[in-house]
Design a protein around this motif. Sequence first.
Motif, short mmCIF file in Angstrom:
data_model
loop_
_atom_site.label_atom_id
_atom_site.label_comp_id
_atom_site.label_asym_id
_atom_site.label_seq_id
_atom_site.Cartn_x
_atom_site.Cartn_y
_atom_site.Cartn_z
N LEU A 169 0.61 35.15 8.70
CA LEU A 169 -0.69 35.72 9.05
C LEU A 169 -0.97 35.58 10.55
O LEU A 169 -1.57 36.47 11.16
N ALA A 170 -0.54 34.46 11.12
CA ALA A 170 -0.72 34.28 12.56
C ALA A 170 0.10 35.31 13.34
O ALA A 170 -0.41 35.99 14.25
N LYS A 226 -5.40 25.88 18.92
CA LYS A 226 -6.00 24.71 18.28
C LYS A 226 -4.96 23.91 17.51
O LYS A 226 -3.90 24.40 17.16
N LYS A 227 -5.31 22.66 17.23
CA LYS A 227 -4.49 21.82 16.36
C LYS A 227 -4.80 22.18 14.91
O LYS A 227 -5.96 22.25 14.52
N VAL A 228 -3.74 22.41 14.13
CA VAL A 228 -3.91 22.78 12.73
C VAL A 228 -2.97 21.91 11.89
O VAL A 228 -1.78 21.78 12.20
N LEU A 229 -3.52 21.33 10.85
CA LEU A 229 -2.74 20.46 9.97
C LEU A 229 -2.38 21.22 8.69
O LEU A 229 -3.26 21.70 7.97
N LEU A 230 -1.09 21.33 8.42
CA LEU A 230 -0.59 22.03 7.24
C LEU A 230 0.13 21.06 6.31
O LEU A 230 0.41 19.92 6.69
N PHE A 231 0.47 21.54 5.11
CA PHE A 231 1.27 20.73 4.18
C PHE A 231 2.45 21.56 3.67
O PHE A 231 2.48 22.78 3.84
N PHE A 232 3.44 20.89 3.07
CA PHE A 232 4.65 21.53 2.57
C PHE A 232 5.39 22.28 3.70
O PHE A 232 5.56 23.49 3.66
N PRO A 270 3.08 31.04 16.13
CA PRO A 270 2.83 29.71 15.57
C PRO A 270 3.47 28.59 16.39
O PRO A 270 2.94 27.48 16.44
N ASP A 271 4.59 28.90 17.04
CA ASP A 271 5.31 27.85 17.77
C ASP A 271 4.77 27.60 19.17
O ASP A 271 4.89 26.49 19.68
#
Length: 328
Positions: A150-151, A132-138, A158-159
Amino acid sequence: MITRRNFLSISAKSLALFPFLFSTRANAASLSKLVLAGPPAPLSLPLARLAKKTTLPTALPNMEMRQWRNPDIMRAWMISGEVQVSAAPSNAAAILYNKGLPVRLLDVNNGGILSILTSNPSIKKFTDIKGKKVLLFFRGDTPDMIVRYLATKQGISPDTDMDISYVDSPFEALQMLLSSRAETVLLPEPAATAAIMKGKSHGMKLTRIVLHDVWEQVTDSKLPLPLGGTICQASLAEENPEIIKELQIGIKQSIKWINQHPAEAAQKFAGFFGLKAPVLQKSLETFPVSQLTAKVAKKDLEFYYTTLIEMSPKLIGGKLPDDAFYLG
């Protein structure tokens, strides 16, 4: 709203000068007032409450609470002696200590709760974000690294197994979620609670996945993810142990009061955090404040710090703090 620069990120600039700049010492003879500080985030709430107490333990001088939005300001205050105690991200505390600033960690608390919020009904647990598309910050900082850790621990790359994008701040992630420009985002408290409340008022059903719960499952840790805590000047701890003891008692009492009176706490302190009282109240009711002294939490902190080192040593200043860092 807190940005990458003014919350978790600590730049290395000027850190090497700290041992030479730190000349002001807190001592019993000159300490007529105890100045506390913290960012506009829930981890500051126990100190904000403590500063407003009208009846203080005998050993504590008068107190005032200041707000910092940039860690450079916090460092300058601690160096000059303007501030003796501050709420801070626990990894930032380790960076300061490892780079020579004489600080000590008083405690850790759960003021840094992180959650995945999604409007995608097919995502019900953390592993459902695979593909899925996931939006993160920092990007490259602690929130990003926690999600990646965690993934990875659950067999998700993650990549290659996630479509990750980034924004500069939690505020941007919140706005993109509520405007339906993003389905799945990472948010801290109380922004996550604000998203759920605002989404509900607009007919948007959101699912929350609390990363602290995932962390406990993956690591079998009894302590929630120790993202935040309280630091103090080393000189305060060394020269005024009675003040440190009363501070720890006072913080514990503040947390007890906050948890017992979330509505009143929200009314009193929402302005400090730039929040509406109902949002802070709901956040406090959902996630009561918890706290452990640094020495009690040392094992869990070292596990957390070791995890960060494995992902990026710079996240804690390159090494585990030694025993002197942790106050009991």
